[in-house]
Design a protein around this motif. Structure first.
Motif, PDB file in Angstrom:
ATOM      1  N   LEU A  32      86.074  11.673  68.148  1.00 31.60           N
ATOM      2  CA  LEU A  32      84.799  12.387  68.121  1.00 31.60           C
ATOM      3  C   LEU A  32      84.436  12.900  69.504  1.00 31.60           C
ATOM      4  O   LEU A  32      84.742  12.247  70.497  1.00 31.60           O
ATOM      5  N   ARG A  33      83.759  14.032  69.539  1.00 34.63           N
ATOM      6  CA  ARG A  33      83.224  14.573  70.783  1.00 34.63           C
ATOM      7  C   ARG A  33      81.774  14.956  70.534  1.00 34.63           C
ATOM      8  O   ARG A  33      81.437  15.513  69.486  1.00 34.63           O
ATOM      9  N   GLU A  34      80.927  14.660  71.498  1.00 38.29           N
ATOM     10  CA  GLU A  34      79.504  14.963  71.397  1.00 38.29           C
ATOM     11  C   GLU A  34      79.275  16.428  70.997  1.00 38.29           C
ATOM     12  O   GLU A  34      79.804  17.335  71.631  1.00 38.29           O
ATOM     13  N   GLY A  35      78.525  16.625  69.906  1.00 35.55           N
ATOM     14  CA  GLY A  35      78.141  17.954  69.445  1.00 35.55           C
ATOM     15  C   GLY A  35      79.209  18.734  68.708  1.00 35.55           C
ATOM     16  O   GLY A  35      78.931  19.796  68.172  1.00 35.55           O
ATOM     17  N   GLU A  36      80.433  18.221  68.663  1.00 34.97           N
ATOM     18  CA  GLU A  36      81.525  18.962  68.035  1.00 34.97           C
ATOM     19  C   GLU A  36      81.668  18.604  66.557  1.00 34.97           C
ATOM     20  O   GLU A  36      81.071  17.647  66.061  1.00 34.97           O
ATOM     21  N   THR A  37      82.493  19.381  65.860  1.00 33.35           N
ATOM     22  CA  THR A  37      82.728  19.184  64.429  1.00 33.35           C
ATOM     23  C   THR A  37      83.628  17.975  64.194  1.00 33.35           C
ATOM     24  O   THR A  37      84.632  17.780  64.883  1.00 33.35           O
ATOM     25  N   PRO A  77      70.788  11.708  59.888  1.00 30.30           N
ATOM     26  CA  PRO A  77      69.349  11.926  59.783  1.00 30.30           C
ATOM     27  C   PRO A  77      68.987  13.177  58.980  1.00 30.30           C
ATOM     28  O   PRO A  77      67.823  13.362  58.624  1.00 30.30           O
ATOM     29  N   ASP A  78      69.971  14.036  58.694  1.00 29.76           N
ATOM     30  CA  ASP A  78      69.717  15.300  57.999  1.00 29.76           C
ATOM     31  C   ASP A  78      69.932  15.232  56.492  1.00 29.76           C
ATOM     32  O   ASP A  78      69.742  16.232  55.794  1.00 29.76           O
ATOM     33  N   ALA A  79      70.335  14.070  55.973  1.00 31.19           N
ATOM     34  CA  ALA A  79      70.556  13.928  54.527  1.00 31.19           C
ATOM     35  C   ALA A  79      69.274  14.278  53.778  1.00 31.19           C
ATOM     36  O   ALA A  79      68.167  14.023  54.261  1.00 31.19           O
ATOM     37  N   ARG A 137      74.022  16.304  61.293  1.00 32.46           N
ATOM     38  CA  ARG A 137      74.326  15.491  62.475  1.00 32.46           C
ATOM     39  C   ARG A 137      74.696  14.090  62.003  1.00 32.46           C
ATOM     40  O   ARG A 137      74.042  13.537  61.122  1.00 32.46           O
ATOM     41  N   TYR A 138      75.722  13.527  62.605  1.00 32.64           N
ATOM     42  CA  TYR A 138      76.157  12.161  62.304  1.00 32.64           C
ATOM     43  C   TYR A 138      76.106  11.379  63.607  1.00 32.64           C
ATOM     44  O   TYR A 138      76.820  11.699  64.556  1.00 32.64           O
ATOM     45  N   GLU A 139      75.235  10.357  63.618  1.00 34.31           N
ATOM     46  CA  GLU A 139      75.007   9.565  64.815  1.00 34.31           C
ATOM     47  C   GLU A 139      75.835   8.292  64.760  1.00 34.31           C
ATOM     48  O   GLU A 139      75.587   7.417  63.930  1.00 34.31           O
ATOM     49  N   PHE A 140      76.835   8.200  65.617  1.00 36.93           N
ATOM     50  CA  PHE A 140      77.701   7.033  65.751  1.00 36.93           C
ATOM     51  C   PHE A 140      77.112   6.207  66.894  1.00 36.93           C
ATOM     52  O   PHE A 140      77.136   6.644  68.049  1.00 36.93           O
ATOM     53  N   THR A 141      76.534   5.047  66.565  1.00 37.40           N
ATOM     54  CA  THR A 141      75.794   4.263  67.556  1.00 37.40           C
ATOM     55  C   THR A 141      76.362   2.857  67.662  1.00 37.40           C
ATOM     56  O   THR A 141      76.655   2.217  66.657  1.00 37.40           O
ATOM     57  N   ARG A 178      78.971  16.700  64.334  1.00 36.32           N
ATOM     58  CA  ARG A 178      78.435  17.477  63.203  1.00 36.32           C
ATOM     59  C   ARG A 178      79.505  17.715  62.146  1.00 36.32           C
ATOM     60  O   ARG A 178      80.696  17.743  62.432  1.00 36.32           O
ATOM     61  N   TYR A 179      79.010  17.920  60.914  1.00 40.18           N
ATOM     62  CA  TYR A 179      79.912  18.330  59.859  1.00 40.18           C
ATOM     63  C   TYR A 179      79.126  19.083  58.807  1.00 40.18           C
ATOM     64  O   TYR A 179      78.031  18.683  58.422  1.00 40.18           O
ATOM     65  N   GLY A 180      79.697  20.182  58.335  1.00 42.84           N
ATOM     66  CA  GLY A 180      79.120  20.979  57.250  1.00 42.84           C
ATOM     67  C   GLY A 180      80.246  21.550  56.425  1.00 42.84           C
ATOM     68  O   GLY A 180      81.395  21.581  56.838  1.00 42.84           O
TER      69      GLY A 180
END
Length: 181
Positions: A32-37, A77-79, A137-141, A178-180
């Motif tokens: 994963l990379r910040e802000g990338e797909t 958070p966008d679900a 947006r998918y938040e990996f925390t 992100r993913y769409g």
């Protein structure tokens, strides 16, 4: 009255006022990379998505003092639920641990606990937003936790796991991708 300060005194005061450079709790990933797909390997393989549903590689460093365990969450958070969507929750990761291997979900040894997600079962469930929607947006925390165990098992509801994580968090680091479709 003018005050005469020696060079040593001025230097000492400057050192005392200088910011302390400390390492910060950080998170990185090969997947994963910040802000990338998000890559297809991590995308869900159900609900019309054709990914491999593989949990990501994560590595973290420099947790806060007092960390006794870690927790990992993946949250959208966008679900379109009004309350987001929990994709993965891992609890009771021992304090000496600094990485999660790619594809580890479903194979984690005790004392690690994968609790329920919004898919209704424990384990990683990759992104799969509705077709045509704006990329989510998918938040990996990764959370640093102040106790060795949160006392939950694989049947813990996501809201309860989230409550316990936040009640015992010393700090957290997030990587958002992100993913769409």
């Amino acid at each position: 009255m003018m005050m005469n300060l020696s060079r040593t005194a001025v230097f000492s005061m400057a050192l005392a006022a200088a910011p302390v450079v400390a390492h910060a709790f950080d998170l990185d990933s090969r997947d994963l990379r910040e802000g990338e797909t998000i890559r297809m390997e991590l995308v869900n393989s159900t609900m019309g998505c054709e990914g491999l549903n593989q949990s990501p590689h994560l590595v973290w460093n420099d947790p806060p003092a007092g960390t006794q365990s870690f927790a990992i969450t993946v949250y959208d958070p966008d679900a379109l639920t009004g309350s987001g969507w929990w994709h993965w929750i891992v609890l009771d990761i021992p304090a000496h641990t600094r990485a999660m291997l790619a594809g580890a979900s479903g194979y984690l040894p005790a004392p690690l606990v994968e609790s329920l997600t919004d898919f209704g079962q424990p384990g990683y469930g990759g992104p799969c937003p509705p077709e045509g929607a704006v990329a989510h947006r998918y938040e990996f925390t990764v959370y640093a936790i102040d106790v060795p165990s949160l006392g939950l098992d694989a049947s813990a509801m996501p809201a309860l796991a989230g409550y316990m994580i936040h009640a015992h968090s010393l700090g957290s680091v997030t990587l958002t991708a992100r993913y769409g479709r």
